[in-house]
Design a protein around this motif. Structure first.
Motif, PDB file in Angstrom:
ATOM      1  N   GLU A 318       0.840  -1.213   0.000  1.00 37.14           N
ATOM      2  CA  GLU A 318       0.000   0.000   0.000  1.00 37.14           C
ATOM      3  C   GLU A 318       0.870   1.256   0.000  1.00 37.14           C
ATOM      4  O   GLU A 318       0.581   2.229  -0.700  1.00 37.14           O
ATOM      5  CB  GLU A 318      -0.909  -0.013   1.236  1.00 37.14           C
ATOM      6  CG  GLU A 318      -1.931  -1.145   1.196  1.00 37.14           C
ATOM      7  CD  GLU A 318      -2.612  -1.395   2.535  1.00 37.14           C
ATOM      8  OE1 GLU A 318      -2.222  -0.772   3.545  1.00 37.14           O
ATOM      9  OE2 GLU A 318      -3.540  -2.213   2.577  1.00 37.14           O
ATOM     10  N   GLN A 319       1.948   1.213   0.785  1.00 44.67           N
ATOM     11  CA  GLN A 319       2.853   2.378   0.848  1.00 44.67           C
ATOM     12  C   GLN A 319       3.516   2.618  -0.509  1.00 44.67           C
ATOM     13  O   GLN A 319       3.656   3.755  -0.950  1.00 44.67           O
ATOM     14  CB  GLN A 319       3.940   2.144   1.897  1.00 44.67           C
ATOM     15  CG  GLN A 319       3.425   2.299   3.310  1.00 44.67           C
ATOM     16  CD  GLN A 319       4.322   1.612   4.331  1.00 44.67           C
ATOM     17  OE1 GLN A 319       5.316   0.966   3.985  1.00 44.67           O
ATOM     18  NE2 GLN A 319       3.968   1.734   5.588  1.00 44.67           N
ATOM     19  N   ALA A 320       3.918   1.527  -1.163  1.00 46.09           N
ATOM     20  CA  ALA A 320       4.580   1.665  -2.469  1.00 46.09           C
ATOM     21  C   ALA A 320       3.630   2.315  -3.470  1.00 46.09           C
ATOM     22  O   ALA A 320       4.022   3.210  -4.233  1.00 46.09           O
ATOM     23  CB  ALA A 320       5.042   0.287  -2.952  1.00 46.09           C
ATOM     24  N   VAL A 321       2.371   1.886  -3.462  1.00 41.68           N
ATOM     25  CA  VAL A 321       1.383   2.462  -4.383  1.00 41.68           C
ATOM     26  C   VAL A 321       1.207   3.946  -4.093  1.00 41.68           C
ATOM     27  O   VAL A 321       1.220   4.794  -4.996  1.00 41.68           O
ATOM     28  CB  VAL A 321       0.022   1.722  -4.243  1.00 41.68           C
ATOM     29  CG1 VAL A 321      -1.100   2.488  -4.938  1.00 41.68           C
ATOM     30  CG2 VAL A 321       0.125   0.302  -4.800  1.00 41.68           C
ATOM     31  N   GLN A 322       1.071   4.237  -2.820  1.00 50.70           N
ATOM     32  CA  GLN A 322       0.856   5.623  -2.433  1.00 50.70           C
ATOM     33  C   GLN A 322       2.034   6.505  -2.836  1.00 50.70           C
ATOM     34  O   GLN A 322       1.858   7.619  -3.313  1.00 50.70           O
ATOM     35  CB  GLN A 322       0.707   5.662  -0.919  1.00 50.70           C
ATOM     36  CG  GLN A 322      -0.196   6.747  -0.444  1.00 50.70           C
ATOM     37  CD  GLN A 322      -0.426   6.557   1.047  1.00 50.70           C
ATOM     38  OE1 GLN A 322      -0.877   5.505   1.474  1.00 50.70           O
ATOM     39  NE2 GLN A 322      -0.085   7.562   1.806  1.00 50.70           N
ATOM     40  N   GLU A 323       3.247   5.973  -2.668  1.00 53.74           N
ATOM     41  CA  GLU A 323       4.434   6.745  -3.000  1.00 53.74           C
ATOM     42  C   GLU A 323       4.518   7.037  -4.502  1.00 53.74           C
ATOM     43  O   GLU A 323       4.857   8.131  -4.911  1.00 53.74           O
ATOM     44  CB  GLU A 323       5.674   5.968  -2.539  1.00 53.74           C
ATOM     45  CG  GLU A 323       6.835   6.862  -2.243  1.00 53.74           C
ATOM     46  CD  GLU A 323       7.962   6.085  -1.600  1.00 53.74           C
ATOM     47  OE1 GLU A 323       7.916   5.935  -0.362  1.00 53.74           O
ATOM     48  OE2 GLU A 323       8.859   5.616  -2.312  1.00 53.74           O
ATOM     49  N   LEU A 352       6.934  -1.864  -8.093  1.00 50.68           N
ATOM     50  CA  LEU A 352       7.836  -2.969  -7.738  1.00 50.68           C
ATOM     51  C   LEU A 352       9.127  -2.450  -7.105  1.00 50.68           C
ATOM     52  O   LEU A 352       9.575  -2.955  -6.068  1.00 50.68           O
ATOM     53  CB  LEU A 352       8.132  -3.762  -9.013  1.00 50.68           C
ATOM     54  CG  LEU A 352       8.714  -5.138  -8.868  1.00 50.68           C
ATOM     55  CD1 LEU A 352       7.842  -6.019  -7.996  1.00 50.68           C
ATOM     56  CD2 LEU A 352       8.827  -5.780 -10.271  1.00 50.68           C
ATOM     57  N   GLN A 353       9.709  -1.419  -7.740  1.00 47.80           N
ATOM     58  CA  GLN A 353      10.955  -0.835  -7.202  1.00 47.80           C
ATOM     59  C   GLN A 353      10.772  -0.436  -5.747  1.00 47.80           C
ATOM     60  O   GLN A 353      11.610  -0.697  -4.891  1.00 47.80           O
ATOM     61  CB  GLN A 353      11.304   0.450  -7.969  1.00 47.80           C
ATOM     62  CG  GLN A 353      12.094   0.253  -9.221  1.00 47.80           C
ATOM     63  CD  GLN A 353      12.082   1.540 -10.065  1.00 47.80           C
ATOM     64  OE1 GLN A 353      11.752   2.616  -9.574  1.00 47.80           O
ATOM     65  NE2 GLN A 353      12.419   1.390 -11.328  1.00 47.80           N
ATOM     66  N   ARG A 354       9.640   0.208  -5.459  1.00 54.25           N
ATOM     67  CA  ARG A 354       9.411   0.701  -4.092  1.00 54.25           C
ATOM     68  C   ARG A 354       9.112  -0.437  -3.120  1.00 54.25           C
ATOM     69  O   ARG A 354       9.448  -0.356  -1.949  1.00 54.25           O
ATOM     70  CB  ARG A 354       8.307   1.752  -4.083  1.00 54.25           C
ATOM     71  CG  ARG A 354       8.834   3.090  -4.605  1.00 54.25           C
ATOM     72  CD  ARG A 354       7.763   3.930  -5.210  1.00 54.25           C
ATOM     73  NE  ARG A 354       8.273   5.207  -5.690  1.00 54.25           N
ATOM     74  CZ  ARG A 354       8.779   5.414  -6.906  1.00 54.25           C
ATOM     75  NH1 ARG A 354       8.881   4.425  -7.767  1.00 54.25           N
ATOM     76  NH2 ARG A 354       9.212   6.602  -7.268  1.00 54.25           N
TER      77      ARG A 354
END
Ligand code: NAD
Length: 369
Positions: A318-323, A352-354
């Motif tokens: 979820e954090q990766a998407v948000q970022e 994916l990277q995040r």
């Protein structure tokens, strides 16, 4: 942790976005030391092409021997001419019924960075964070008889049937969610007209005594439809029967601005679940690298949370998407919110990277459950 996951890409954009789900899952496995074994199966139009049925026995068996199921989407114009019992969408109804997935959960969250893409005014859409809990295996969609009658076949009958047990288990599920969220439950019915709704209301009132910390309100479905677009922030958990839930959850999905953002979970009482984006196979953009993979990727987060209780792992997705959204990247369905438009593959790569690196920001989606 070692888990086996059945992946059913389905049709159209389903086949493109599922790649996002599997690569994010692999990255989570790598980062947190879990083993996710993936086995693919066919469903929908692709299954009709290969096996003449939208839900082949092998696919059902694969799901039954797995710990959870990830599904892309089914359907498309190629199969629209087929009789209804072998249409791709039949595969969806059948898999839900066969696996006993009675509770459909749809979180609806308005992302601050995407408010411009909502058809609602930003001040109405902002901070919306609600969960629709829809009964999925009973009611009008499954009741018998459902048929045409008379010499002229000009009389039609559909049947709305629920047992007490079917209502109790979905209401229990909704209360359990309300307890860990904002402790507010709205039960939606049509008790002024329907007997099934009157029993539904009775059961909600009985269960409410077991959850004194949860504020309960009853709302007629017509009023709920209005309130979802006028005061959506007032809702926390909404529980309702199959037909009402089908309609209200699509209405609520527009608060976020794009169907491409919305994940869903369909659960059994033992935690087994099928996870899929809310949207369909989007034939108008299929094969063009335009589909938003976020709903599918967030469905993986729901799976990690609900079926495997892997909260930190889910939140890292979820954090990766948000970022990525905060950094201004958008697929074309979100173009109106401004920013840099990227294709499906690039959006997957950015997320994916995040996920691989870990993210410093905290998740606004933590209240999914
Ligand atoms: P749809 O959800 O496929 O598409 C509606 C609109 O939203 C289209 O303009 C589409 O381009 C857009 N859209 C959907 N997903 C998107 C994404 N990830 N990224 C960007 N844009 C996206 O609904 P539809 O057009 O009514 O139905 C198409 C087919 O899908 C039909 O055969 C229908 O039966 C089937 N369907 C399947 C499911 C499912 O598999 N759960 C759900 C709904 C519809």
């Amino acid at each position: 942790m070692k888990k086996k996951i059945a992946v059913l890409p389905g049709d159209g954009v389903g086949r493109e976005i599922v790649k996002g789900a599997t690569s994010v899952l692999a990255a989570i496995g790598q980062r947190f030391g879990h083993e996710f074994e993936i086995e693919y199966g066919e469903i929908g139009g692709a299954a009709i092409d290969s096996s003449n049925t939208p839900l082949p026995t092998e696919t059902l068996e694969l799901c039954k021997r797995s710990d959870a199921v990830l599904l892309g989407a089914v359907g498309g114009p190629k199969w629209d001419h087929l009789p209804s019992h072998i249409r791709p969408e039949r595969g969806l109804l059948a898999i839900r019924k066969e696996l006993g997935l009675f509770a459909n959960l749809r979180p609806v969250i308005a992302f601050q960075t995407l408010l411009q893409s909502s058809p609602l005014k930003p001040e109405i859409a902002e901070n919306v964070n609600l969960m629709i809990v829809r009964e999925l295996t009973g009611g009008l969609y499954f009741g018998k008889p459902s048929e045409r009658r008379g010499d002229q076949q000009d009389v039609v009958v559909d049947t709305l049937q629920y047992t007490r047990e079917e209502i109790e288990r979905i209401v229990d599920q909704a209360f359990e969610l309300a307890v860990v969220r904002q402790k507010k439950l709205t039960s939606v019915d049509k008790a002024n007209v329907l007997e099934s709704s009157r029993m539904w209301r009775e059961i909600v009132d009985e269960k409410a005594k077991l959850y004194p910390q949860v504020e309960v309100e009853h709302m007629y479905v017509d009023a709920a439809a209005m309130k979802l677009v006028s005061r959506p922030k007032d809702f926390d958990v909404v529980v309702t029967e199959n037909l009402f839930g089908d309609i209200l959850s699509d209405e609520a999905s527009m608060i976020t601005g794009s169907l491409g953002m919305l994940p869903s979970a369909s659960l059994r009482a033992d935690g087994f679940g099928l996870y899929e984006p809310v949207h369909g196979s989007a034939p108008d953009i299929a094969g063009q690298n335009k589909a938003n993979p976020i709903a599918m990727i967030l469905s993986v987060a729901l799976m990690l949370k609900y079926s495997f209780n892997l909260r930190e792992e889910a939140e890292s997705i979820e954090q990766a998407v948000q970022e990525v959204l905060n950094a201004g990247y958008r697929t074309s369905d979100l173009e109106i919110a401004g920013g840099t438009v990227v294709g499906t593959d690039q959006m997957i790569e950015l997320i994916l990277q995040r996920v691989e690196e870990g993210s410093a920001i905290s998740s606004i989606m933590g209240a999914y459950m």
